[in-house]
Design an enzyme around this catalytic site. Structure first.
Site, mmCIF file in Angstrom:
data_model
loop_
_atom_site.group_PDB
_atom_site.id
_atom_site.type_symbol
_atom_site.label_atom_id
_atom_site.label_comp_id
_atom_site.label_asym_id
_atom_site.label_seq_id
_atom_site.Cartn_x
_atom_site.Cartn_y
_atom_site.Cartn_z
ATOM 1 N N CYS A 2 6.063 -14.685 13.288
ATOM 2 C CA CYS A 2 6.640 -14.922 14.632
ATOM 3 C C CYS A 2 7.860 -14.265 14.659
ATOM 4 C CB CYS A 2 6.653 -16.364 14.975
ATOM 5 S SG CYS A 2 5.129 -17.444 14.844
ATOM 6 N N ARG A 27 5.856 -8.562 15.176
ATOM 7 C CA ARG A 27 5.837 -9.663 14.336
ATOM 8 C C ARG A 27 4.775 -10.891 15.041
ATOM 9 N NH1 ARG A 27 10.030 -10.428 11.010
ATOM 10 N NH2 ARG A 27 9.543 -12.689 10.692
ATOM 11 N N TRP A 75 2.475 -15.255 16.616
ATOM 12 C CA TRP A 75 1.476 -14.890 15.832
ATOM 13 C C TRP A 75 0.809 -16.152 15.323
ATOM 14 C CZ3 TRP A 75 -0.878 -14.851 10.923
ATOM 15 C CH2 TRP A 75 -1.976 -13.962 10.870
ATOM 16 N N ASN A 99 9.872 -19.913 13.213
ATOM 17 C CA ASN A 99 9.035 -18.881 12.597
ATOM 18 C C ASN A 99 8.873 -19.412 11.191
ATOM 19 O OD1 ASN A 99 8.009 -16.539 11.531
ATOM 20 N ND2 ASN A 99 10.103 -15.728 10.771
ATOM 21 N N GLY A 100 7.739 -19.365 10.650
ATOM 22 C CA GLY A 100 7.371 -19.987 9.436
ATOM 23 C C GLY A 100 6.386 -21.057 9.344
ATOM 24 N N GLU A 483 0.983 -3.921 -14.586
ATOM 25 C CA GLU A 483 1.779 -3.586 -13.486
ATOM 26 C C GLU A 483 3.304 -3.343 -13.769
ATOM 27 O OE1 GLU A 483 1.281 -2.369 -10.478
ATOM 28 O OE2 GLU A 483 2.839 -3.304 -9.202
ATOM 29 N N LYS A 487 5.724 -0.168 -13.134
ATOM 30 C CA LYS A 487 6.869 -0.471 -11.997
ATOM 31 C C LYS A 487 8.044 0.155 -12.844
ATOM 32 C CE LYS A 487 5.619 -0.890 -9.138
ATOM 33 N NZ LYS A 487 4.442 -1.233 -8.742
ATOM 34 N N GLU A 490 7.842 4.150 -13.308
ATOM 35 C CA GLU A 490 7.939 4.751 -11.881
ATOM 36 C C GLU A 490 9.132 4.681 -11.510
ATOM 37 O OE1 GLU A 490 5.681 2.402 -9.178
ATOM 38 O OE2 GLU A 490 5.182 3.953 -7.896
ATOM 39 N N HIS A 506 -4.634 -2.928 -33.615
ATOM 40 C CA HIS A 506 -5.748 -2.082 -33.633
ATOM 41 C C HIS A 506 -5.040 -0.849 -33.223
ATOM 42 C CE1 HIS A 506 -8.862 -4.742 -33.962
ATOM 43 N NE2 HIS A 506 -8.499 -5.280 -32.794
ATOM 44 N N LYS A 605 4.998 8.001 -1.064
ATOM 45 C CA LYS A 605 4.579 6.644 -0.538
ATOM 46 C C LYS A 605 3.154 6.408 -0.453
ATOM 47 C CE LYS A 605 4.726 2.148 0.159
ATOM 48 N NZ LYS A 605 4.956 1.329 -1.105
#
Ligand code: M6R
Length: 610
Positions: A2, A27, A75, A99-100, A483, A487, A490, A506, A605
């Site tokens: 919101c 929002r 929302w 909001n939350g 991941e 990161k 990248e 191994h 992106k």
């Protein structure tokens, strides 16, 4: 998700509230409302609400004039979009916008009902309004009552409060949800983001978690959670009216890492207060599609592929059906066996990744017609091409290195595993409840992990000097190691690889020496003892270990063995937490190296070409 706006000024603030809401409509826009204190014939609280866009609210507010007010665009999370659920919520002569998500609102609601309060909405926010009123009734002053109220809230909130008894003051407070104060010679303002304030000022002050700000026409006073006055820096916003703002952060990646509690809260908000999972989260036809599903094929690229790899563990464990995970650029060119009853799940932040889109079309051309997109962009090509969809609510992700998109994808995938489990009759009511509780607590749990940042930044100092790094994980934390390695390479350009820790002996063990830092993801799960043995293998070869452990990891720190303990053990959802320190580690290593964090070399992106 919101948006809130608060204004107190020398002049009429109604146009400011409405223009602020227009800027915040991204929002949420299923209802809008405002409340003002009119002073013409003594202070009186007036509220306007409408289901629909801000324009409808503006039409109602035509003649309204006031110098103090709050406004909200919604929302829906708790309760359907309707006028009675629209903010502001009122208790006697005070009004609140929020909001939350308040996690303990049911407990508060029950207690307040016991004290005689009547609830007229389904929202969690109404509990805040009555709680505040109850503290005022016990004799607290306005600021004291807000402090007492927020100290009882569990979850995430940014609130704005006004009262008929206080016609010269607005109070705002935040924890977990964003809130920025705007300062001007003509008055003071607050909003969910700076874009809503640019109409009146560029001088902004970002509130920190736990802060309460008391706004009068010519002053802003900020109190920390412990009640001490504090000065927060005021900066001049450089934001152009339509850009996504960077706020107090140095880079979008840093901002997006720290936005994760909010992003997860928003993504999970569609659960509302439900006590059970509804497959409809994935679309109106999801019940039928999931009952026809006999196996799952996940297709994605990069970080989204890692999310899919975590989901394989969840789907097989929770739903008891088999799941395979394919890299899109491989799948589209491989001669594969298309088995009937396969649900094709494509995961993509942008929804425009050419390989993923082509792989989805390829799967459909093979006759696999049950499809689901998990995506962060509602109108994207991948979403349009899929039968079912789940839109993550990470918000725009600007940094090339994906962070908040990943954790919100994981949240969506956990819901998917639970939904399939439910449709297949594999999910007990207790397991369902536990999973929902853990999901709802994620924003708070991640906020605690983010507090590890200073210690991680220190680790990164030594890291940045290295040429290579090895990441280890086991089970569902192996994709998290992947991941972490992605990161790091990248954005810091340090060569990094990830292995399931059991594979070390191994081959990759040959690489280990004092110059090869080894980062281990060590949750307190069934594989912990095995992982500890793998770590001993590294130590015995002189390797330097950096371990992200859970509580209960009992090896003490020593020379060459550095340990950071995660604040909470998180069971099945632990990968969502364990990825966060790895994001921070790469970010800080990149900072030390001085690379272009948000736009690393050679990358883009959205990869809309093959
Ligand atoms: O938009 P998508 O999720 O489809 O993008 C997939 C990959 O290009 C993306 O995750 C990429 O690997 C990120 N830069 C990783 O941080």
């Amino acid at each position: 998700m919101c948006g809130i706006v608060v204004a107190i000024a020398q002049q009429n603030i109604v146009p400011v509230l409405l223009e602020g809401l227009r800027k915040l409509e991204y929002r949420g826009y299923d209802s809008a409302g405002l409340a003002v204190i009119r002073t013409q014939e003594g202070p009186s609280l007036e509220r306007l609400r409408s289901v629909g866009r801000v324009a409808e609210l503006a039409a109602q507010a035509d003649d309204l004039q006031a110098q103090l007010g709050i406004a909200h665009t919604r929302w829906a999370t708790h309760g359907i979009p309707s006028e009675r659920n629209a903010h502001p919520h009122i208790s006697d002569q005070l009004a609140v916008v929020h909001n939350g998500i308040i996690e303990n609102y049911e407990i508060l609601r029950e207690r307040l009902q016991g004290e005689g309060y009547t609830f007229v909405s389904d929202t969690d926010t109404e509990a805040i309004a009555h709680l505040l009123h109850s503290h005022l009734k016990r004799g607290q002053d306005f600021v004291g009552a807000v402090r007492a109220t927020v100290s009882e809230l569990v979850g995430a909130y940014a609130i704005g409060v006004i009262s008929e008894h206080e016609p010269d003051t607005a109070i705002v407070a935040r924890s977990g949800s964003p809130l920025v104060v705007g300062i001007s010679p003509n008055g003071n303002f607050a909003a969910s983001d700076t874009s809503a304030l640019l109409q009146v000022t560029r001088e902004v002050m970002y509130l920190e978690n736990g802060d309460i700000a008391v706004l009068t026409r010519n002053n802003v006073r900020v109190l920390r959670a412990d009640g001490q006055s504090v000065q927060r820096p005021v900066s001049t916003s450089q934001l152009s009216a339509d850009a996504v703002e960077l706020g107090q952060y140095r880079h979008y990646m840093q901002k997006e890492i720290f936005e994760q509690p909010r992003a997860l809260g928003d993504t999970l908000a569609m659960l509302g207060g439900a006590h059970s999972i509804s497959p409809q989260l994935f679309g109106a036809d999801a019940q039928r599609v999931l009952s026809e599903t006999q196996r799952v094929l996940i297709i994605a690229c990069g970080t989204s592929w890692h999310a899919g790899m975590v989901a394989r563990y969840w789907i097989e464990e929770i739903a008891g059906i088999s799941c395979s995970v394919e890299i899109a650029s491989e799948y589209r060119y491989r001669r594969s066996v298309a088995e009937p009853g396969t649900l094709v799940v494509v995961i993509s932040q942008s929804g425009e990744t050419a390989d993923t889109l082509a792989a989805l079309k390829h799967a459909k051309s093979l006759g696999l017609n049950l499809s689901l997109a998990i995506c962060n962009v509602p109108e994207s090509a991948i979403v349009r091409e899929s039968e079912l969809r789940f839109i993550t609510r990470a918000g725009p992700e600007i940094g090339v290195a994906s962070t908040k998109a990943f954790t919100t994808q994981l949240a969506a995938l956990a819901l998917l595993a639970l939904s399939i489990g439910k449709v297949k009759g594999k999910l007990s009511p207790e397991a369902e409840k536990d999973a929902l509780d853990s999901l709802r607590h994620l924003p708070v749990a991640i906020a605690k992990v983010l507090e590890l940042e200073p210690a991680i930044a220190q680790w990164a100092q030594g890291f940045a000097m290295k040429q290579h790094a090895l990441f280890l994980g086991r089970g569902m934390h192996y994709p998290i190691a992947l991941e972490g390695a992605l990161k790091l390479k990248e954005i810091s350009y340090i060569h990094a690889e990830a292995y399931p820790a059991g594979e070390l002996k191994h081959g990759p063990l040959a690489l280990v020496d004092k110059d090869m830092p080894v980062i281990a993801v060590a949750p307190n799960d069934a594989l912990l003892e095995k992982l500890k043995s793998n770590l001993q293998e590294v130590r015995a070869r002189g390797g330097e270990l950096f371990v992200f452990a859970d509580q209960g990891f009992e090896i003490p720190e020593s020379d060459g063995l550095h340990i950071l303990r995660m604040p909470e053990n998180y069971g099945l959802l632990s990968p969502v937490l364990h990825v966060v320190p790895l994001q921070l580690l790469s970010y800080h290593a990149a900072l030390v190296k001085g690379t272009d964090v948000d736009k690393p070399r050679n990358l883009a992106k959205s990869v809309t070409v093959e």
